[in-house]
Design a protein around this motif. Structure first.
Motif, mmCIF file in Angstrom:
data_model
loop_
_atom_site.group_PDB
_atom_site.id
_atom_site.type_symbol
_atom_site.label_atom_id
_atom_site.label_comp_id
_atom_site.label_asym_id
_atom_site.label_seq_id
_atom_site.Cartn_x
_atom_site.Cartn_y
_atom_site.Cartn_z
ATOM 1 N N TYR A 167 32.449 -18.002 -2.797
ATOM 2 C CA TYR A 167 33.433 -19.051 -2.520
ATOM 3 C C TYR A 167 34.845 -18.592 -2.884
ATOM 4 N N GLY A 168 34.951 -17.868 -3.992
ATOM 5 C CA GLY A 168 36.269 -17.408 -4.415
ATOM 6 C C GLY A 168 36.911 -16.460 -3.429
ATOM 7 N N SER A 169 36.085 -15.709 -2.698
ATOM 8 C CA SER A 169 36.644 -14.756 -1.733
ATOM 9 C C SER A 169 37.381 -15.453 -0.595
ATOM 10 N N VAL A 170 37.088 -16.742 -0.383
ATOM 11 C CA VAL A 170 37.770 -17.475 0.693
ATOM 12 C C VAL A 170 39.266 -17.587 0.406
ATOM 13 N N PHE A 171 39.631 -17.565 -0.866
ATOM 14 C CA PHE A 171 41.055 -17.639 -1.207
ATOM 15 C C PHE A 171 41.823 -16.429 -0.680
ATOM 16 N N LEU A 172 41.106 -15.347 -0.391
ATOM 17 C CA LEU A 172 41.780 -14.164 0.147
ATOM 18 C C LEU A 172 42.420 -14.449 1.503
ATOM 19 N N PHE A 173 41.879 -15.457 2.205
ATOM 20 C CA PHE A 173 42.415 -15.758 3.536
ATOM 21 C C PHE A 173 43.767 -16.461 3.465
ATOM 22 N N LEU A 174 44.207 -16.778 2.254
ATOM 23 C CA LEU A 174 45.577 -17.278 2.120
ATOM 24 C C LEU A 174 46.583 -16.203 2.531
ATOM 25 N N GLY A 175 46.123 -14.950 2.525
ATOM 26 C CA GLY A 175 47.007 -13.868 2.968
ATOM 27 C C GLY A 175 47.392 -13.977 4.430
ATOM 28 N N PHE A 176 46.584 -14.711 5.219
ATOM 29 C CA PHE A 176 46.916 -14.910 6.633
ATOM 30 C C PHE A 176 47.934 -16.030 6.833
ATOM 31 N N LEU A 177 48.182 -16.809 5.787
ATOM 32 C CA LEU A 177 48.993 -18.016 5.936
ATOM 33 C C LEU A 177 50.382 -17.754 6.522
ATOM 34 N N PRO A 178 51.084 -16.684 6.117
ATOM 35 C CA PRO A 178 52.419 -16.456 6.705
ATOM 36 C C PRO A 178 52.385 -16.212 8.211
ATOM 37 N N PHE A 179 51.233 -15.839 8.738
ATOM 38 C CA PHE A 179 51.146 -15.522 10.166
ATOM 39 C C PHE A 179 50.574 -16.680 10.987
ATOM 40 N N LEU A 180 50.282 -17.797 10.323
ATOM 41 C CA LEU A 180 49.664 -18.926 11.004
ATOM 42 C C LEU A 180 50.620 -20.111 11.048
ATOM 43 N N GLU A 181 50.433 -20.928 12.071
ATOM 44 C CA GLU A 181 51.227 -22.155 12.195
ATOM 45 C C GLU A 181 50.383 -23.322 11.689
ATOM 46 N N VAL A 182 50.820 -23.915 10.602
ATOM 47 C CA VAL A 182 50.063 -24.994 9.971
ATOM 48 C C VAL A 182 50.394 -26.316 10.642
ATOM 49 N N ARG A 183 49.362 -27.021 11.073
ATOM 50 C CA ARG A 183 49.532 -28.342 11.684
ATOM 51 C C ARG A 183 49.508 -29.447 10.635
ATOM 52 N N SER A 184 48.634 -29.292 9.649
ATOM 53 C CA SER A 184 48.460 -30.361 8.663
ATOM 54 C C SER A 184 48.398 -29.750 7.266
ATOM 55 N N TRP A 185 49.495 -29.853 6.550
ATOM 56 C CA TRP A 185 49.498 -29.361 5.175
ATOM 57 C C TRP A 185 48.581 -30.188 4.266
ATOM 58 N N PRO A 186 48.511 -31.505 4.434
ATOM 59 C CA PRO A 186 47.579 -32.268 3.581
ATOM 60 C C PRO A 186 46.133 -31.786 3.706
ATOM 61 N N TRP A 187 45.689 -31.522 4.945
ATOM 62 C CA TRP A 187 44.323 -31.033 5.116
ATOM 63 C C TRP A 187 44.162 -29.628 4.534
ATOM 64 N N SER A 295 39.220 -27.056 18.587
ATOM 65 C CA SER A 295 40.581 -26.987 18.062
ATOM 66 C C SER A 295 40.519 -27.121 16.549
ATOM 67 N N SER A 296 41.632 -26.912 15.915
ATOM 68 C CA SER A 296 41.707 -27.000 14.461
ATOM 69 C C SER A 296 42.607 -28.158 14.071
ATOM 70 N N ALA A 297 42.189 -28.887 13.058
ATOM 71 C CA ALA A 297 43.022 -29.973 12.542
ATOM 72 C C ALA A 297 44.032 -29.455 11.534
ATOM 73 N N ILE A 298 43.933 -28.179 11.174
ATOM 74 C CA ILE A 298 44.825 -27.612 10.162
ATOM 75 C C ILE A 298 45.820 -26.635 10.771
ATOM 76 N N TYR A 299 45.346 -25.787 11.686
ATOM 77 C CA TYR A 299 46.206 -24.757 12.265
ATOM 78 C C TYR A 299 46.360 -24.972 13.768
ATOM 79 N N ASN A 300 47.457 -24.454 14.300
ATOM 80 C CA ASN A 300 47.613 -24.334 15.745
ATOM 81 C C ASN A 300 47.071 -22.972 16.153
ATOM 82 N N ILE A 301 45.910 -22.962 16.773
ATOM 83 C CA ILE A 301 45.297 -21.699 17.186
ATOM 84 C C ILE A 301 45.731 -21.424 18.617
ATOM 85 N N SER A 302 46.812 -20.680 18.738
ATOM 86 C CA SER A 302 47.371 -20.458 20.075
ATOM 87 C C SER A 302 47.762 -19.015 20.325
#
Length: 356
Positions: A167-187, A295-302
Motif C-alpha cells: 500500500y505504501g508503494s502507491v504513494f510513489l505515484f505522487l511523482g506523476f502529479l506534476p504531469f497530470l491535470e487534477v479534476r477534483s482535489w477533494p477526491w 473516465s476519472s473523477a480525479i484526473y483529466n485523462i486526455s
C-alpha cells in the motif's frame, strides 16, 4: 541417603531437628517418585529403596551395592524390571487418555515416552506415541491454543509488513502529479488520506501482530471505493480488490467464517456501481456504440502523460498483487512440505502399526 541425594539433588530427610523424626517414621522413598522430573534409572531407584529398608537384613551389603552400581555403570540393565515399569507407564498413559482432562494428551505423551524409553521394543508404547503425534486431538489444550494464537499473530505480523509495503508503494505515484491535470482535489486528498490510514493500520498490525478483521474489511472497502474515483470500477480497482481479498481471506477470523470473504467481496464490488447508478457518486463509465468508456473523477485523462500513468499504475498493481499472492502460497507450500517431511520421519521412527 547419599545415593538418594545424588539421584534427586536433594536430601532424603530434612536438615536440623526434624531429621531424626523423619528417619524414624518415614518409609523407603523412591527417588523417581520424589523427583519425577529427573531421568532416574529404575535400577538405581530400586537399589536406593532397598538401601532404605527398615531391617538391616533387608538392606544390601556394601559389597552388593558396589556390585550393582558397577553393573549399572558397565551397561547391565534389569530388562524385566524395565518392562514392568514400561507397562506401568503405558497403563498410566492409556488411563489419562481415557479421561476428560484437556491436558490429557500432554500427560499421556510423557508417560508413553517414558514407557518407550524403558522398553524401546514396546510396540504398544510406540503405537500410543504414534497416534498422539499423528492424529489431531478433538479438543486442544489451553497451552496449545495459546501457542497457535501466537503463531497466527506472527503470521499476521509478516502479512502486515507486506501490506504496508504494497500500500505504501502507491504513494510513489505522487511523482506523476506534476504531469497530470487534477479534476477534483477533494477526491485526490480523500484518496491519499484513506490510503495513509490503511498503511498506518497495516503498520500497527506489523508491530503488534493483532489486526482487527472488522477494521481491516472496513479500511479495504473504503480504499476500494475511493480507488474507483481514479479510473472507474473497471480499471485499477479490480487489481486492488483482488489484493485486498487475499489479505481478508488470510485472516484467521475470516477463515473461520468463509462466508464473510464472499460477502465482503460482493459488497465491495457492487457498492460503487450502485452509488453511481443512484447518482450519489459521479458516473465514471458508460457504454456507447458497443464500447465501455471510462473516465476519472480525479484526473483529466486526455493526454499521453495521463495514459502512461494509468498503464504504469495498472501494471504495477497487478505485479504487487501477484507478488503478494506468491508469497502467501509459497509460505503455505513450504509449511505443508515441512509438516509432511516431519510426519514422514515420524512414521519411519515408530513401528508400522503405530504409523497407521
Amino acid at each position: 541417603a547419599m545415593l538418594f541425594e545424588i539421584l534427586t539433588a536433594e536430601p532424603l530427610h530434612p536438615r536440623g531437628d526434624d531429621a531424626l523424626v523423619s528417619t524414624l517414621t518415614s518409609s523407603p522413598m523412591s527417588p523417581a517418585e520424589r523427583r519425577p522430573d529427573r531421568p532416574i534409572a529404575p535400577e538405581l531407584d530400586e537399589l536406593c529403596q532397598a538401601m532404605q529398608a527398615e531391617e538391616p537384613e533387608g538392606r544390601p551389603s556394601a559389597h552388593e551395592v558396589a556390585k550393582r552400581l558397577q553393573l549399572y555403570i558397565d551397561g547391565d540393565r534389569d530388562l524385566e524390571l524395565r518392562k514392568a515399569l514400561a507397562a506401568e507407564q503405558l497403563a498410566h498413559a492409556r488411563a489419562v487418555l481415557a479421561s476428560a482432562d484437556v491436558n490429557a494428551r500432554a500427560t499421556a505423551m510423557r508417560h508413553a515416552g517414558r514407557a518407550l524409553a524403558l522398553d524401546p521394543a514396546s510396540v504398544d508404547a510406540a503405537d500410543v506415541i504414534g497416534r498422539l503425534l499423528l492424529e489431531r486431538p478433538a479438543a486442544l489444550p489451553p497451552a496449545l491454543i495459546a501457542s497457535l494464537d501466537e503463531l497466527d499473530r506472527d503470521a499476521l505480523r509478516k502479512r502486515s509488513v507486506r501490506a504496508t509495503r504494497s500500500y505504501g508503494s502507491v504513494f510513489l505515484f505522487l511523482g506523476f502529479l506534476p504531469f497530470l491535470e487534477v479534476r477534483s482535489w477533494p477526491w485526490l486528498i480523500a484518496f491519499y488520506v484513506v490510503l495513509g490510514a490503511v498503511v498506518a493500520f497495516a503498520w500497527r498490525g506489523a508491530i503488534t501482530g493483532r489486526v482487527s478483521p472488522y477494521l481491516s474489511m472496513l479500511g479495504n472497502f473504503t480504499l476500494a471505493l475511493v480507488w474507483t474515483r481514479v479510473a472507474s470500477p473497471f480499471l485499477l480497482t479490480p487489481a486492488m480488490i483482488c489484493g485486498a481479498l487475499i489479505a481478508v481471506a488470510s485472516h484467521p477470523w475470516n477463515q473461520r467464517r468463509p462466508w464473510t470473504i464472499f460477502v465482503w467481496g460482493a459488497i465491495t464490488i457492487a457498492t460503487p456501481f450502485a452509488l453511481e447508478a443512484a447518482g450519489i457518486l459521479e458516473s465514471t463509465w458508460a457504454i456507447e456504440n458497443g464500447a465501455i468508456q471510462i473516465s476519472s473523477a480525479i484526473y483529466n485523462i486526455s493526454g499521453t502523460a495521463e495514459a502512461a500513468a494509468v498503464m504504469t499504475a495498472n501494471f504495477a498493481f497487478i505485479l504487487l498483487v501477484g507478488a503478494f499472492a506468491y508469497t502467501i502460497t509459497r509460505n503455505g507450500r513450504v509449511a505443508s512440505h515441512d509438516l509432511h517431511i516431519q510426519a514422514w520421519h515420524l512414521r519411519h521412527l515408530i513401528p508400522e502399526r503405530a504409523a497407521r
